[in-house]
Scaffold this motif. Structure first.
Motif, short mmCIF file in Angstrom:
data_model
loop_
_atom_site.label_atom_id
_atom_site.label_comp_id
_atom_site.label_asym_id
_atom_site.label_seq_id
_atom_site.Cartn_x
_atom_site.Cartn_y
_atom_site.Cartn_z
N UNK A 89 -25.66 39.88 -39.74
CA UNK A 89 -25.83 40.05 -38.26
C UNK A 89 -24.74 40.95 -37.39
N UNK A 90 -23.62 40.42 -37.50
CA UNK A 90 -22.54 41.20 -37.13
C UNK A 90 -22.34 42.66 -37.61
N UNK A 91 -22.38 42.92 -39.01
CA UNK A 91 -22.50 43.95 -39.40
C UNK A 91 -23.63 45.14 -38.83
N UNK A 92 -24.67 44.53 -38.71
CA UNK A 92 -25.86 45.27 -38.09
C UNK A 92 -25.50 45.55 -36.50
N UNK A 93 -25.01 44.66 -35.90
CA UNK A 93 -24.57 44.85 -34.48
C UNK A 93 -23.77 45.83 -34.42
N UNK A 94 -22.53 45.84 -35.17
CA UNK A 94 -21.36 46.87 -35.11
C UNK A 94 -22.06 48.36 -35.39
N UNK A 95 -22.93 48.27 -36.39
CA UNK A 95 -22.96 49.75 -36.94
C UNK A 95 -24.75 50.25 -36.35
N UNK A 96 -25.47 49.44 -36.43
CA UNK A 96 -27.12 49.89 -36.20
C UNK A 96 -26.97 50.03 -34.71
N UNK A 97 -26.15 49.17 -33.86
CA UNK A 97 -26.45 49.07 -32.42
C UNK A 97 -25.13 49.72 -31.85
N UNK A 98 -24.25 50.73 -32.61
CA UNK A 98 -23.06 51.11 -32.28
C UNK A 98 -21.95 50.22 -31.19
N UNK A 99 -21.73 49.23 -31.80
CA UNK A 99 -20.64 48.18 -31.18
C UNK A 99 -19.35 48.36 -31.95
N UNK A 100 -18.75 49.45 -32.24
CA UNK A 100 -17.73 49.30 -33.29
C UNK A 100 -16.45 48.45 -32.74
N UNK A 101 -16.25 48.13 -31.45
CA UNK A 101 -15.24 47.72 -30.85
C UNK A 101 -15.30 46.08 -31.10
N UNK A 102 -14.33 45.32 -31.55
CA UNK A 102 -14.35 44.09 -31.80
C UNK A 102 -13.31 43.36 -31.16
N UNK A 103 -13.35 42.35 -30.21
CA UNK A 103 -11.99 41.82 -29.78
C UNK A 103 -11.02 41.16 -30.81
N UNK A 104 -9.86 41.16 -30.70
CA UNK A 104 -8.80 40.66 -31.45
C UNK A 104 -9.23 39.36 -31.87
N UNK A 105 -9.36 38.48 -30.96
CA UNK A 105 -9.62 36.89 -31.46
C UNK A 105 -11.05 36.97 -32.13
N UNK A 106 -12.11 37.82 -31.89
CA UNK A 106 -13.11 37.75 -32.54
C UNK A 106 -13.12 38.03 -33.81
N UNK A 107 -12.19 39.19 -33.98
CA UNK A 107 -12.52 39.79 -35.27
C UNK A 107 -11.50 38.80 -36.31
N UNK A 108 -10.47 38.04 -35.99
CA UNK A 108 -10.03 36.98 -36.74
C UNK A 108 -10.91 35.80 -37.16
N UNK A 109 -11.72 35.64 -35.84
CA UNK A 109 -12.88 34.42 -36.20
C UNK A 109 -13.90 35.16 -37.20
#
Length: 323
Positions: free
Chosen positions: A86-106
């Motif tokens: 779901x996160x991969x689809x949100x990033x690429x399919x819905x064009x949300x490539x920016x991921x907060x620092x803490x969220x990235x490590x989570x």
């Protein structure tokens, strides 16, 4: 937009980005069709692993040490797919490539803990098969519910510990050069390469992670099957060997699906295009969780019989209601 927050130290400047940018799958034609394929794999994974878990819970005959591991594998696959796809689809399919620092490590934490548990579950299943085939009379003494629960709990503790260490090492880095991660998720190796301070500890731990998560489990599994083959060649007839290895088909299929693609990508990384590497790695993450439940339902006699039994009970209950 300001993408870094800096904390000044006495000797240097520590730079912590506000966010990272996930740049995988860029420049690939018709990539949206691939996202649809990933979504279908995710649906199959959710439905299949949920089905396996429900069957094991409902059928008391499947509450054996072996199926404790199978249940844990299904849970890990379901958890891992839900954390990744779901996160991969949100990033690429819905064009949300920016991921907060803490969220990235989570994101990284949950991905690697599930990856570790997938490999360790296969280790537990290989041990179960080895004892069942070579020491059948001692199986119920050596492989008890308590032993298997303890083994699975220790695996979770081990996976949690090494993942926490990995994340803590990354948070100690200063990221002042780039925030672009050339992968489809917050990849440990890609992140520490963005650091502008000493990356040696993270590099060493990256190699150690590869050995602990992939190398040692695979070596143990190969050793168990070599031991099984050697032991059977000494005492069993050809028919008995075939019958014994038939009980291992499902497990060997899981091992092949999980390890072989990773080994191929690791072997060919030097001569592989970055986009091809990213697509292949994403498939190695999405395929095993979706295929594992299918393999167990189709190739495991106990689960097939359990499915038939549950459908038979449901059909009989419907007939009784009509009457």
């Amino acid at each position: 937009m300001n993408f870094v927050n800096s904390d000044l130290d006495k000797n240097n400047t520590f730079v912590r980005p506000a966010y990272f940018i996930i740049s995988g799958f860029s420049g690939i034609q018709n990539i949206k069709y691939y996202y649809v394929f990933l979504f279908l794999l995710f649906i199959v994974s959710v439905l299949g692993n949920t089905l396996v878990m429900v069957i094991i819970c409902l059928d008391h005959t499947l509450r054996t040490p072996k199926y404790i591991v199978v249940f844990n594998l299904a849970f890990t696959d379901l958890f891992g797919s839900s954390a990744l796809v779901p996160k991969v689809l949100d990033i690429f399919l819905f064009d949300h490539p920016y991921i907060p620092y803490n969220d990235c490590f989570t994101f990284l934490f949950f991905y690697y803990i599930c990856l570790s548990m997938q490999a360790l579950n296969l280790v537990a299943l290989s041990y179960d098969r080895m004892i069942a085939i070579i020491f059948p009379l001692h199986y119920h003494v050596k492989v008890t519910h308590r032993f298997m629960f303890t083994l699975i709990a220790s695996f979770w503790l081990f996976a949690f510990t090494i993942t926490v260490i990995a994340v803590s090492l990354l948070t100690r880095h200063s990221y002042c050069n780039s925030v672009v991660i050339n992968s489809y998720f917050c990849d440990y190796g890609q992140i520490y390469r963005l650091a502008c301070d000493d990356r040696t500890p993270s590099f060493i731990f990256s190699a150690l992670l590869t050995v602990l998560i992939l190398g040692l489990p695979l070596v143990f599994i190969v050793f168990t099957y070599l031991y099984i083959g050697f032991a059977l060649s000494k005492v069993a007839t050809v028919h008995e060997r075939v019958k014994a290895f038939k009980t291992c088909i499902a497990h060997l299929s899981l091992v092949a699906i999980f390890f072989f693609p990773l080994l191929i990508v690791a072997t060919l990384t030097g001569g592989m295009h970055p986009n091809a590497r990213i697509v292949n790695l994403s498939l190695t993450s999405a395929f095993p969780p979706s295929l594992n439940p299918i393999i167990y339902v189709l190739q495991t006699k106990e689960i097939k019989e359990s499915v038939k039994k549950l459908f038979k009970i449901r059909r009989q209950s419907k007939i009784a209601v009509r009457i």
